[in-house]
Design an enzyme around this catalytic site. Structure first.
Site, short mmCIF file in Angstrom:
data_model
loop_
_atom_site.label_atom_id
_atom_site.label_comp_id
_atom_site.label_asym_id
_atom_site.label_seq_id
_atom_site.Cartn_x
_atom_site.Cartn_y
_atom_site.Cartn_z
N GLU A 1 -4.97 -8.61 1.45
CA GLU A 1 -5.72 -8.19 2.64
C GLU A 1 -7.20 -8.20 2.29
O GLU A 1 -7.59 -7.66 1.26
CB GLU A 1 -5.33 -6.78 3.11
CG GLU A 1 -4.01 -6.69 3.84
CD GLU A 1 -3.71 -5.27 4.32
OE1 GLU A 1 -4.67 -4.54 4.63
OE2 GLU A 1 -2.53 -4.91 4.39
N GLU B 1 0.81 -1.22 0.00
CA GLU B 1 0.00 0.00 0.00
C GLU B 1 0.85 1.28 0.00
O GLU B 1 0.71 2.13 0.89
CB GLU B 1 -0.94 0.01 1.22
CG GLU B 1 -2.05 -1.00 1.13
CD GLU B 1 -3.05 -0.89 2.27
OE1 GLU B 1 -2.82 -0.06 3.18
OE2 GLU B 1 -4.05 -1.60 2.26
#
Length: 963
Positions: free
Chosen positions: A516, A440
């Protein structure tokens, strides 16, 4: 008889093959544990007086080699410091504060707490004279963070990251046949991640010894291929010649042992050579017929023994554990292990645990991995950093796949070297199936810059290991020009905001999985939201409109074969990021398990659809006094075809279980028994019962292991619960429990899984070194009957002590005066004054009281003090000396007058139950025997739990020296 002889001969041959290797081969390599007998004290990020004046000398350690000063000086007196063993996390020892970091669980360290954000470690150790000529290095598995290391005052280096393993060659800096000092300064002021990271030397430290011709650090690499019923084992070894000349005519032998120690393959390369200070790789291929494979169900491990010999003598020997297995990702069909399709049912994990923070004993890795395998988890993503090596060892042994993740994306030498160090260290672990180059990176993941960086990192990673896949965790939307356009294996973080089908259509050959997913938030054992108390009901719900629940996320992945599977956020609750709350919440709410490893209800959803066992689970509990007649939402998790619910034996209806779903009823509460029965093909296969309990009556302690090794490190993880008079666990109990321990063990941490509990994780003695401050000096004519020793003597016009490098040769006596600022809480404290002479002879007075007379010893000394001598607040100290007269300005004389050590005994260990449960971690102290853990609480029947510690082989350790 002939047949018997043949069998006997074969049996003996097997024994000889299995054990001869260990009997006849010996390695000069030593791998010594360096975890014991360190001294620890807090420094300071910017106040040099509080940082032991490190870096303040005329010549700094950057200016001149060997000029480590302050606490980096080997002559520094650290006796007043606290003694600790590693791994050590000083952050978990700190209290909580609303001024602490939200992302790091509000512990009182960091920018707002400079007095608790820098730590110093020192260890004195012995190196025998016979080691002269060897290659000796000191290796750190991980230090959080920004660590500087000195050995014998010599600066070795600085490691910024708290997650990278690093090693320094110290061969030339050592005192052979004498004592040596390693000093480590750790600065945890600046955070590296956005989650709890701890502070200190929180992983193991090692001393490695080998010959000058040796296998390089992490110098072996094993890859495996399967073909036609046999395995091809490719071995690569990097040889390093640190000798002062070229070396020729040595050999490298590769020997593979099976799990029983039997030789199954070997190969030898002869007549090899290395130039002076040269490194070179040597490779060979070995063949094993009908090999036993490593898998998640049968994690079979082999060992590669690499033996280096010259002139008939073994020069080095190195052991590499590996597994034989194949991995493959397919753009349309997902993941395959050993040629068989396997859906990735994984979890993301940070590296902390209740009670101990990030300083986890090795056995706790096994506990956590087993807890996740128990709900069908077959893979763990290391979020978001390289893990401790012992975690990977445990995954190898237990059969858990791993996504190993790099800490920070980038393409400078620093970034690429950090990536390389992780991969080279970890590449022999069969559990690892992919490398993640990052997570991320919001500032660039959706940009052309991000695509360029990812392309370079992916290509670079393949030059290090082409046997595994390269991924990155992406959180943005579909359609950008970022990393999702270049990754071979794309990791999706949360599909609620992206169309994975669209991406698959655009890039049909791209591999993909969920790195995730399912950011549900729940408090274990809570079934009604209480926002004021920061408690969230444990019904599976998405965190917000931009996320999916666990069920929603799994349904997405389970119905798309091109997605290889997913990692749930998260396996365990972790400290920090207590979204959607702030203070006083200190833990995240995302875990399938709480911070202790106690299961939340989502665990049974995953068991239902991730495992091949019959499951029925009811939520909530059935203790709802005061809500009689009110409707209670009842959920059932099951993989049965149908489930029927009963209240006090009355059927509330039978319902069909949707695939990958759950069932719901609304039930008017009345005390009693709620039962769910699962049916397959019309037959009862499983059931679950929850029932109303009575008041708490008795304590019960249950250990994950009742027998542990007497090796100073092994642990037992103990669940504490309260039962009613009928032996039923009381799910709402919140009693305060006190703990005491007898025998060869100690408590190292407690927890209860509450996201808002501000109770201490540890109850340890406080060791406070109190320095002498404002030290001044005055030349006098005699050491006899000095009025300057009086408490209230006016020394305002005296000069600071040791301002002059040398006293004149005519100096007869010097009086020093200073202050000792004692803490308030010393009533039960042990007080010791550690000192070295600051003159040829000296007498000491504290608050005008005579303490020590005409001491002319050069030895380090200590004096036990009482509260009659020292009191809370300001105290005076006077030292009357005949001064050292140095001939030269560079001559060394001690200028440290001493330190008062204050030891405040610990409070009793205790923990409040959270929804009926608490946890105690007990560690062996190193001796065989019986540990008795006693749990007590007012009004409850106490519990005594016995744990046996058994003799075991102790690891080889570095010889410590106490000054």
């Amino acid at each position: 008889m002939i047949q018997f002889k043949k069998v006997l001969f074969l049996f003996l041959a097997i024994i000889t093959t299995k054990y001869t290797f260990g009997q006849t081969q010996s390695s000069p390599r030593e791998h010594l544990l360096m975890d014991y007998d360190w001294h620890f004290a807090f420094g300071h990020p910017y106040d040099t007086n509080k940082d032991f004046n490190n870096g303040t000398s005329y010549f700094s350690y950057f200016a001149k080699a060997g000029y480590g000063d302050g606490a980096a000086d080997p002559r520094f007196d650290d006796r007043a410091w606290r003694k600790v063993n590693l791994p050590h996390d000083w952050a978990v020892e700190q209290p909580f504060s609303p001024k602490g970091s939200f992302s790091h669980g509000f512990k009182a360290i960091g920018r707002n707490f400079p007095d608790a954000s820098v730590g110093w470690y020192r260890k004195t150790f012995f190196i025998p004279a016979s080691d002269l000529g060897k290659h000796i290095s000191i290796a750190f598995d991980g230090v959080f963070r920004n660590s500087i290391v000195w050995v014998n005052g010599h600066y070795l280096g600085n490691e910024q990251s708290g997650y990278s393993s690093f090693e320094y060659n110290i061969s030339e800096y050592l005192n052979y046949g004498g004592t040596n000092v390693v000093a480590v300064r750790v600065d945890a002021t600046m955070e590296e991640g956005w989650f709890y990271e701890g502070a200190g030397i929180y992983r193991h430290v090692w001393l490695n010894k080998s010959n000058r011709l040796h296998i390089a650090r992490n110098g072996t690499f094993v890859t495996t291929k399967l073909k036609d019923g046999h395995a091809i084992i490719s071995t690569h070894v990097t040889m390093d010649n640190d000798a002062d000349s070229s070396i020729s005519n040595f050999s490298v032998k590769q020997t593979i042992l099976d799990a029983d120690g039997k030789i199954v393959a070997s190969d030898e390369q002869k007549n090899l050579s290395l130039n002076l200070l040269e490194k070179k790789d040597f490779s060979s291929n070995l063949k094993i017929t009908n090999p036993k494979l490593w898998s998640i169900d049968t994690p079979y491990l082999h060992k590669l023994i690499t033996t280096v010999s010259k002139d008939g003598a073994i020069v080095d020997q190195y052991e590499t554990t590996f597994g034989i297995r194949t991995i493959r990702f397919d753009a349309n069909q997902g993941f395959f292990l050993n040629g068989k399709h396997l859906e990735i049912t994984g979890a993301d994990d940070h590296q902390d645990h209740a009670g101990v923070g990030v300083a986890m004993p090795d056995a706790l890795q096994d506990f956590r991995i087993k807890a996740q395998k128990a709900f069908g988890c077959n893979a763990i993503r290391c979020s978001h950093n390289p893990p401790t090596p012992e975690f990977l060892d445990a995954c190898d042994r237990l059969g858990m796949l791993v996504l190993d993740e790099n800490r920070l994306m980038g393409v400078t030498d620093y970034h690429l070297n950090e990536l390389k160090q992780m991969m080279v260290r970890d590449r022999n672990h069969p559990c690892i199936i992919a490398w993640s180059i990052g997570n991320e990176e919001w500032n660039m993941e959706g940009t052309v810059t991000g695509a360029r960086v990812a392309t370079t990192m992916q290509a670079y990673a393949k030059t290090i290991d082409s046997s595994r896949y390269i991924t990155a965790a992406y959180s943005g939307g579909i359609g950008s020009n970022g990393i999702l356009t270049v990754m071979d294996l794309l990791g999706y973080n949360y599909v609620s905001n992206k169309n994975t089908d669209e991406q698959h259509q655009k890039f049909p050959n791209q591999l993909s999985w969920g790195t995730e997913e399912g950011a549900t938030t729940a408090s274990r054992g809570i079934y009604v939201d209480d926002i004021a108390k920061h408690q969230l009901a444990a019904y599976d719900r998405p965190r917000n409109s931009e996320s999916f629940s666990i069920e929603q996320g799994w349904k997405h992945y389970a119905t798309r074969p091109y997605l290889a599977g997913m990692f749930i956020w998260t396996g365990f609750d972790y400290r920090g990021e207590p979204t959607p709350f702030g203070w006083p919440s200190i833990y995240s709410y995302h875990g399938m398990l709480d911070a202790c490893g106690f299961a939340k209800d989502d665990v049974w959803y995953l068991k239902s659809w991730w495992m091949d066992k019959d499951v029925v689970h009811i939520l909530p509990h059935w203790n709802w006094k005061g809500r009689e007649g009110q409707d209670i939402p009842v959920w059932v998790y099951s993989n049965s075809d149908e489930v029927e619910l009963f209240l006090n034996k009355k059927s509330l209806g039978k319902k069909t279980m949707p695939r990958n779903g759950h069932l719901e009823w609304s039930v008017a509460y009345q005390p009693g028994k709620l039962e769910a029965i699962g049916y397959k093909a019309g037959k009862k296969v499983a059931n679950d019962i929850v029932q109303t309990t009575g008041d708490p009556a008795a304590l019960l302690a249950t250990a994950d292991r009742l027998v542990i090794k007497a090796n100073k490190v092994d642990i037992s993880v103990i669940k504490i619960q309260v039962n009613d008079k009928n032996g039923l666990p009381v799910p709402t109990a919140d009693n305060q429990i006190a703990f005491s321990i007898q025998g060869p063990g100690k408590i190292i941490g407690v927890g209860n899984g509450s996201e808002t509990s501000l109770e201490p994780d540890q109850y340890i003695e406080q060791v406070i070194p109190v320095n002498i401050e404002n030290l001044k000096e005055k030349l006098v004519e005699s050491i006899e009957n000095r009025p300057e020793v009086a408490t209230d003597f006016d020394d305002a016009n005296w000069q600071p002590a040791f301002k002059n490098v040398r006293f004149p040769e005519t100096a007869k006596a010097v009086v020093y005066r200073g202050t000792i600022q004692m803490p308030d809480n010393i009533d039960d404290a042990a007080l010791t004054f550690f000192y070295n002479n600051i003159g040829k002879t000296q007498s000491i007075y504290i608050n005008g009281q005579f303490i020590q007379s005409n001491d002319n010893s050069a030895e380090r000394k200590e004096l036990k003090l009482t509260k009659n001598i020292l009191h809370p607040g300001n105290n005076s100290i006077a030292i009357v000396t005949t001064p050292f007269i140095n001939k030269n300005s560079w001559d060394y004389s001690n200028t440290n007058p001493g330190v008062v050590q204050v030891i405040i005994p610990p409070a009793q260990w205790k923990r409040k139950l959270f929804n009926g449960l608490a946890e105690v971690i007990v560690q062996s102290s190193g001796k065989p025997g019986r540990i008795i853990l006693t749990s007590t609480s007012p009004g409850l029947k106490e519990n005594k739990l016995e744990i046996t510690t058994v003799p075991t082989e102790m690891p080889a350790v570095v010889a410590s020296v106490e000054k």
